[in-house]
Design an enzyme around this catalytic site. Structure first.
Site, mmCIF file in Angstrom:
data_model
loop_
_atom_site.group_PDB
_atom_site.id
_atom_site.type_symbol
_atom_site.label_atom_id
_atom_site.label_comp_id
_atom_site.label_asym_id
_atom_site.label_seq_id
_atom_site.Cartn_x
_atom_site.Cartn_y
_atom_site.Cartn_z
ATOM 1 N N TYR A 72 0.817 -1.203 0.000
ATOM 2 C CA TYR A 72 0.000 0.000 0.000
ATOM 3 C C TYR A 72 0.856 1.260 0.000
ATOM 4 O O TYR A 72 0.399 2.328 -0.412
ATOM 5 C CB TYR A 72 -0.923 0.033 1.219
ATOM 6 C CG TYR A 72 -2.041 -0.979 1.194
ATOM 7 C CD1 TYR A 72 -2.064 -2.016 0.265
ATOM 8 C CD2 TYR A 72 -3.079 -0.913 2.104
ATOM 9 C CE1 TYR A 72 -3.083 -2.941 0.254
ATOM 10 C CE2 TYR A 72 -4.105 -1.843 2.100
ATOM 11 C CZ TYR A 72 -4.098 -2.858 1.165
ATOM 12 O OH TYR A 72 -5.113 -3.780 1.156
ATOM 13 N N ASP A 84 -2.977 -18.270 1.491
ATOM 14 C CA ASP A 84 -4.015 -19.053 0.830
ATOM 15 C C ASP A 84 -4.534 -20.159 1.745
ATOM 16 O O ASP A 84 -5.738 -20.403 1.832
ATOM 17 C CB ASP A 84 -3.529 -19.622 -0.506
ATOM 18 C CG ASP A 84 -2.116 -20.175 -0.448
ATOM 19 O OD1 ASP A 84 -1.488 -20.134 0.632
ATOM 20 O OD2 ASP A 84 -1.628 -20.656 -1.487
ATOM 21 N N ASP A 137 -5.989 -7.063 5.339
ATOM 22 C CA ASP A 137 -7.153 -6.382 4.786
ATOM 23 C C ASP A 137 -8.138 -7.399 4.226
ATOM 24 O O ASP A 137 -9.344 -7.352 4.504
ATOM 25 C CB ASP A 137 -6.679 -5.420 3.690
ATOM 26 C CG ASP A 137 -7.769 -4.483 3.201
ATOM 27 O OD1 ASP A 137 -8.900 -4.552 3.717
ATOM 28 O OD2 ASP A 137 -7.482 -3.673 2.302
ATOM 29 N N LYS A 147 3.368 -15.207 2.765
ATOM 30 C CA LYS A 147 3.506 -15.970 1.508
ATOM 31 C C LYS A 147 4.998 -16.183 1.271
ATOM 32 O O LYS A 147 5.549 -15.844 0.223
ATOM 33 C CB LYS A 147 2.837 -15.206 0.360
ATOM 34 C CG LYS A 147 2.634 -16.046 -0.911
ATOM 35 C CD LYS A 147 1.679 -17.195 -0.737
ATOM 36 C CE LYS A 147 1.459 -17.923 -2.069
ATOM 37 N NZ LYS A 147 0.724 -19.188 -1.902
ATOM 38 N N ASP A 192 -11.915 -8.988 6.123
ATOM 39 C CA ASP A 192 -13.222 -8.884 5.475
ATOM 40 C C ASP A 192 -13.858 -10.262 5.324
ATOM 41 O O ASP A 192 -15.078 -10.407 5.438
ATOM 42 C CB ASP A 192 -13.092 -8.210 4.112
ATOM 43 C CG ASP A 192 -13.017 -6.698 4.218
ATOM 44 O OD1 ASP A 192 -12.899 -6.192 5.351
ATOM 45 O OD2 ASP A 192 -13.052 -6.014 3.177
#
Length: 353
Positions: free
Chosen positions: A135, A218, A242, A186, A246
């Site tokens: 970001y 994942d 993030d 990851k 959600d």
């Protein structure tokens, strides 16, 4: 108690108004000052984070935030995009630790998209690092490459101190809960995430009483839906946190139920519902204000040490749900469907009991 109120855009205005009413009921000595941010900031001062808004944030003890975003904002100039206001505010105030609790009120077991036995008693926290990652990394942008075609570049970047800082927060928070921390990365394909895993593991040696596990993002997303109650505290870099938070929202019945707290080194924090601005229902008295109201509870707890007030708000929300009140997103057969204002009024009434 000086509280900056930044309703922002869309339903942010509606849900924040209800949260302010609740805060006024439990904290009569609080002073509120409102300022625009996001698209409202662009309309007022030409930028998503007006200088006056940032100055108010610096002077305040805590920030109650709504949501930012308007239809089509992703296609406009980047420096005018509403979401940039929130990103800049987090960075300027060094609010690097984003706590996103996902807990299920017993009354909403039927509202979850998962089987009741998978979510009954759910209580986990996603701790998202908030100041680094893709970001904020440079270089970034869209340009014309050597082939004459456009190409986009974003940079995933973390420094060791940034990872150490959030890891310490995570281990301390896990120590106060069930002493289990799962770090998400990851590391099998991304060097940045390899550094994340190595650094978290090194910090973890200072907390031998906390069980540390690692999952690729994942696998973590799959496990979050397969067996969510195995998790206590999930530590995640900015982008993965993030996304996962959600997803976790749906375990609780609706993203309209999840509060959050963005904290720095001191007591100042920014408190906001996890949901976005939802422009499709803005102004229609349809939005669920409970995430914003629960964010107000977190504000009282973390910035002011008012555990009594925080618990009072949370008990009022539980009482309202037990009483059968539901907004459209959590509506169930046999319940009473209400709008934003009526749900807020019900919480206020429960506070007075």
């Amino acid at each position: 108690m000086n509280i900056a109120v930044m309703p922002g855009d869309g339903i942010g205005k509606e849900v924040t108004a209800e949260a302010v009413r609740v805060l006024q009921a439990v904290a009569g000595d609080a002073r509120f000052s409102e300022a625009p941010i996001g698209a409202a900031g662009v309309a007022a001062a030409g930028v998503p984070l007006p200088p006056a808004t940032l100055e108010l944030a610096r002077k305040s003890d805590a920030i109650l935030f709504g949501a930012v975003g308007v239809p089509g904002d992703e296609s406009g100039p980047r420096d005018k995009r509403p979401g940039l206001g929130l990103l800049m505010l987090r960075r300027e105030l060094e609010l690097f630790a984003n706590f996103r609790p996902a807990f299920l009120f017993p009354e909403l077991v039927g509202a979850s998209s998962l089987k009741p036995e998978l979510v009954q008693g759910l209580d986990l926290v996603i701790l998202r690092e908030l100041n680094g990652d893709i970001y904020y990394g440079e270089p970034r942008g869209i340009s014309v490459g050597a082939s004459g075609r456009r190409e986009g570049v974003n940079t995933m970047r973390y420094t060791e101190p940034e990872i150490e800082r959030i890891a310490h927060v995570g281990f301390r928070a896990a120590r106060a809960r069930r002493r289990k921390l799962c770090s998400v990365d990851k590391a099998n394909v991304l060097e940045t995430m390899q550094l994340w895993r190595e650094t978290v593991a090194a910090v973890g040696k200072q907390y031998p009483d906390v069980e540390l596990t690692h999952l690729f993002v994942d696998a973590a997303s799959m496990q979050l839906l397969r067996a969510p109650k195995q998790f206590d505290l999930i530590l995640a870099p900015n982008m993965f946190g993030d996304i996962l938070s959600d997803a976790a929202a749906m375990l609780t019945g609706s993203i309209g139920m999840l509060p959050s707290a963005s904290l720095g080194e001191g007591n100042k924090g920014l408190y906001e519902p996890v949901h976005g601005s939802a422009p499709d229902i803005a102004g229609k008295d349809l939005a669920n204000p409970l995430a914003a109201i629960l964010s107000a509870a977190m504000l009282m707890r973390h910035s002011f040490g008012r555990e009594d007030a925080a618990k009072k708000i949370e008990r009022a929300v539980a009482a309202v749900l037990a009483g059968g009140y539901r907004t459209a997103d959590i509506m169930q057969p046999g319940m009473k469907k209400v709008g934003t204002r009526e749900m807020g009024a019900a919480v206020l009434a429960a506070l007075g009991r």
